[in-house]
Design a protein around this motif. Structure first.
Motif, mmCIF file in Angstrom:
data_model
loop_
_atom_site.group_PDB
_atom_site.id
_atom_site.type_symbol
_atom_site.label_atom_id
_atom_site.label_comp_id
_atom_site.label_asym_id
_atom_site.label_seq_id
_atom_site.Cartn_x
_atom_site.Cartn_y
_atom_site.Cartn_z
ATOM 1 N N ARG A 1 19.963 11.277 16.015
ATOM 2 C CA ARG A 1 20.185 10.209 17.003
ATOM 3 C C ARG A 1 19.370 10.435 18.272
ATOM 4 O O ARG A 1 19.219 9.521 19.078
ATOM 5 C CB ARG A 1 21.676 10.101 17.334
ATOM 6 C CG ARG A 1 22.514 9.540 16.187
ATOM 7 C CD ARG A 1 23.921 9.223 16.646
ATOM 8 N NE ARG A 1 24.620 10.414 17.110
ATOM 9 C CZ ARG A 1 25.625 10.391 17.967
ATOM 10 N NH1 ARG A 1 26.050 9.261 18.482
ATOM 11 N NH2 ARG A 1 26.214 11.519 18.347
ATOM 12 N N ASN B 1 22.815 10.784 21.992
ATOM 13 C CA ASN B 1 21.782 9.793 21.651
ATOM 14 C C ASN B 1 20.829 9.617 22.830
ATOM 15 O O ASN B 1 21.031 10.200 23.898
ATOM 16 C CB ASN B 1 22.438 8.453 21.274
ATOM 17 C CG ASN B 1 23.403 7.956 22.343
ATOM 18 O OD1 ASN B 1 23.077 7.948 23.527
ATOM 19 N ND2 ASN B 1 24.606 7.553 21.942
ATOM 20 N N ILE B 2 19.797 8.824 22.635
ATOM 21 C CA ILE B 2 18.764 8.636 23.657
ATOM 22 C C ILE B 2 19.351 8.044 24.935
ATOM 23 O O ILE B 2 19.022 8.472 26.047
ATOM 24 C CB ILE B 2 17.620 7.744 23.118
ATOM 25 C CG1 ILE B 2 16.820 8.478 22.029
ATOM 26 C CG2 ILE B 2 16.694 7.295 24.245
ATOM 27 C CD1 ILE B 2 16.034 9.687 22.522
ATOM 28 N N TYR B 3 20.260 7.082 24.791
ATOM 29 C CA TYR B 3 20.827 6.428 25.982
ATOM 30 C C TYR B 3 21.604 7.430 26.828
ATOM 31 O O TYR B 3 21.434 7.483 28.052
ATOM 32 C CB TYR B 3 21.721 5.260 25.559
ATOM 33 C CG TYR B 3 22.306 4.518 26.739
ATOM 34 C CD1 TYR B 3 21.556 3.559 27.418
ATOM 35 C CD2 TYR B 3 23.603 4.781 27.189
ATOM 36 C CE1 TYR B 3 22.072 2.886 28.513
ATOM 37 C CE2 TYR B 3 24.126 4.114 28.282
ATOM 38 C CZ TYR B 3 23.358 3.160 28.940
ATOM 39 O OH TYR B 3 23.882 2.512 30.026
ATOM 40 N N ASN C 1 14.487 -2.442 19.154
ATOM 41 C CA ASN C 1 14.340 -1.078 18.663
ATOM 42 C C ASN C 1 13.183 -1.013 17.666
ATOM 43 O O ASN C 1 13.080 -1.852 16.769
ATOM 44 C CB ASN C 1 15.626 -0.617 17.979
ATOM 45 C CG ASN C 1 16.745 -0.339 18.968
ATOM 46 O OD1 ASN C 1 16.544 -0.421 20.177
ATOM 47 N ND2 ASN C 1 17.918 -0.017 18.466
ATOM 48 N N THR C 2 12.327 -0.019 17.854
ATOM 49 C CA THR C 2 11.184 0.116 16.952
ATOM 50 C C THR C 2 10.690 1.557 16.963
ATOM 51 O O THR C 2 10.990 2.321 17.893
ATOM 52 C CB THR C 2 10.025 -0.821 17.381
ATOM 53 O OG1 THR C 2 8.982 -0.754 16.416
ATOM 54 C CG2 THR C 2 9.449 -0.420 18.734
ATOM 55 N N ASP C 3 9.967 1.935 15.927
ATOM 56 C CA ASP C 3 9.370 3.269 15.873
ATOM 57 C C ASP C 3 7.884 3.123 15.571
ATOM 58 O O ASP C 3 7.493 2.752 14.473
ATOM 59 C CB ASP C 3 10.052 4.130 14.805
ATOM 60 C CG ASP C 3 9.526 5.566 14.802
ATOM 61 O OD1 ASP C 3 9.122 6.038 15.881
ATOM 62 O OD2 ASP C 3 9.517 6.197 13.727
ATOM 63 N N THR D 1 8.731 5.355 20.555
ATOM 64 C CA THR D 1 9.938 4.791 19.937
ATOM 65 C C THR D 1 10.697 4.025 21.014
ATOM 66 O O THR D 1 10.723 4.445 22.172
ATOM 67 C CB THR D 1 10.826 5.913 19.365
ATOM 68 O OG1 THR D 1 10.125 6.572 18.314
ATOM 69 C CG2 THR D 1 12.136 5.378 18.819
ATOM 70 N N LYS E 1 14.518 2.712 21.846
ATOM 71 C CA LYS E 1 15.932 2.745 21.481
ATOM 72 C C LYS E 1 16.756 2.268 22.661
ATOM 73 O O LYS E 1 16.613 2.785 23.772
ATOM 74 C CB LYS E 1 16.369 4.164 21.103
ATOM 75 C CG LYS E 1 15.939 4.612 19.713
ATOM 76 C CD LYS E 1 16.577 5.947 19.360
ATOM 77 C CE LYS E 1 16.201 6.365 17.946
ATOM 78 N NZ LYS E 1 16.794 7.697 17.602
ATOM 79 N N ASP E 2 17.606 1.284 22.434
ATOM 80 C CA ASP E 2 18.482 0.744 23.487
ATOM 81 C C ASP E 2 17.700 0.370 24.740
ATOM 82 O O ASP E 2 18.160 0.575 25.865
ATOM 83 C CB ASP E 2 19.573 1.755 23.847
ATOM 84 C CG ASP E 2 20.496 2.044 22.669
ATOM 85 O OD1 ASP E 2 20.807 1.109 21.929
ATOM 86 O OD2 ASP E 2 20.884 3.215 22.500
#
Length: 430
Positions: free
Chosen positions: A24, A265-267, A403-405, A410, A412-413
């Motif tokens: 995550r 997670n990233i957030y 959201n994309t990679d 990347t 995220k949120d």
């Protein structure tokens, strides 16, 4: 006032769990484990539990590692050196295959079980088990006092949470300090049954549920018996060992009401870092009695020219010529070019400086230099270590981004994470 510490150096031994794959937190965990992720511009996440232990007089620690552990192992080896006259240590126990156990760690309990043969020779009355990826400042001596006062076999550090967060945690109920029931990640419709008396101050904040923080004290003999005999096949503390122990042993709750966040997670990682820039942050890096220790680097002071700084942390060794940096964390050896604006951004910095010949060669070849170039605008972003951001690059993170990679970054949120070592050419737009 100085915090109370554990008086007997042999009374308690600590085991710090290195965590799983940390998917995550990808892409920050693409090449490093969660506890090795840089935080606050100059530390690693694992420095938090280690520092908490050292500040509380606990000097003997084992760190269990498995996934992407090379950088974590290197950081611990280079950081935690003690006097030849001290019995303190921070030892790494890497997952290893043995003739009687060819498997890697299967969970938190299995990881500790596999490390017991290395832990056993070291005398202690209690074993403290911590996670390597949480941000908090706790007095473990107070937790141990509570454990002894209640005559507990196991203690769990708990924190009051609100209705919104409760389904993400193991929730428990207690009576007279002892835990009576436990449920892992309860559904919202049954939450009213799990309300606890968390105290008037917590109730006013709507924090009516006691959540497990994943911080445990075990009486040493019981831990060995649980892992080697009673639950010899159990793999997880939170899902298996703790729930079954509540009806059989005295399991105490130690209620903690300070700042704590699980960097899951990233957030949460992004918010925790930017939260450090507030005038009075919840996590205090400037506490005389709760120092955060890390690898000592012989770096020059930060050099800043013509920059307006607003609510920003700047780590040593940085060279900043930006026009404005706001609500941001600037990591070690960061270079930021002229005319650049950064808003709500975490730059992790660089592992080295480019030499003058390397800079000249890169400039001649139209190749971006290490760091952030000129006239860039970057908002709501995390720039991982050793990135090269060209001139006139625009990164505008936010809820409008899906959201994309991508090969270079990347999302995220709404947070743009530029990957470690990525090169964004001049004029690149996200």
């Amino acid at each position: 006032m100085a915090i109370r510490t554990i008086t007997h150096s042999k009374e308690m031994l600590c085991v710090i769990l290195g965590g799983g794959a940390g998917s995550r937190l990808y892409p920050l965990t693409a090449s490093r484990s969660k506890p090795a992720v840089p935080i606050a511009g100059k530390y690693r996440l694992v420095d938090i539990p280690i520092s908490n232990c050292l500040n509380n007089g606990i000097g003997r620690m084992f760190v269990l590692t498995q996934f992407n552990s090379a950088s974590l192992n290197r950081h611990i080896k280079n950081t935690y050196h003690f006097s030849a006259f001290s019995k303190a240590f921070v030892d790494i126990l890497a997952a290893e295959q043995t003739p009687d156990n060819p498997a890697w760690y299967q969970g938190t309990a299995d990881a500790v079980r596999q490390g017991l043969r290395h832990i056993e020779p070291f005398e202690s009355d209690y074993i403290l088990i911590l996670s390597g990826d949480q941000l908090y400042q706790m007095n473990f001596a107070d937790m141990l006092d509570n454990h002894k006062a209640l005559g507990a076999d196991i203690s769990i550090a708990t924190i009051p949470v609100g209705q919104r967060e409760a389904p993400e945690f193991g929730i428990l109920k207690s009576s007279e300090g002892l835990i009576t029931s436990f449920i892992e990640k309860p559904k919202k419709e049954i939450l009213p049954e799990w309300e606890s008396d968390t105290g008037e101050q917590m109730k006013l904040k709507g924090r009516n549920y006691l959540a497990s923080m994943g911080i445990y004290i075990f009486n040493r003999k019981l831990l060995f018996d649980l892992l080697m005999k009673e639950h010899a096949s159990a793999t997880d503390f939170g899902k298996e060992i703790i729930p079954t122990s509540i009806s059989k042993y005295k399991v105490a709750s130690y209620q903690y009401e300070g700042y704590w966040t699980d960097i899951g997670n990233i957030y949460s990682f992004f918010e925790a870092n930017l939260g450090l820039t507030q005038e009075l942050p919840d996590f205090n890096l400037f506490d005389n009695d709760n120092a955060i220790y890390t690898r000592p680097r012989m770096l020059p002071p930060a050099k800043i020219s013509g920059t307006t700084l607003e609510k920003t942390l700047v780590a040593e060794g940085s060279i900043i010529n930006a026009s404005r940096v706001e609500h941001s964390v600037i990591g070690i050896r960061s270079r930021i070019g002229h005319g650049t604006t950064l808003v709500s951004t975490y730059i992790m910095g660089s592992d080295y400086y480019e030499t003058l010949p390397e800079i000249a060669a890169a400039t001649a070849g139209g190749y971006p230099l290490l760091g952030v170039g000129d006239r860039c605008y970057i908002k709501n972003a995390i720039l991982d270590k050793n990135v090269r951001i060209g001139n006139d690059v625009r990164i505008n993170g936010g809820a409008h981004l899906e959201n994309t990679d991508h090969a270079l970054y990347t999302v995220k949120d709404g947070i743009v994470v530029v990957k470690k070592g990525a090169i964004l050419p001049n004029g690149f737009v996200i």
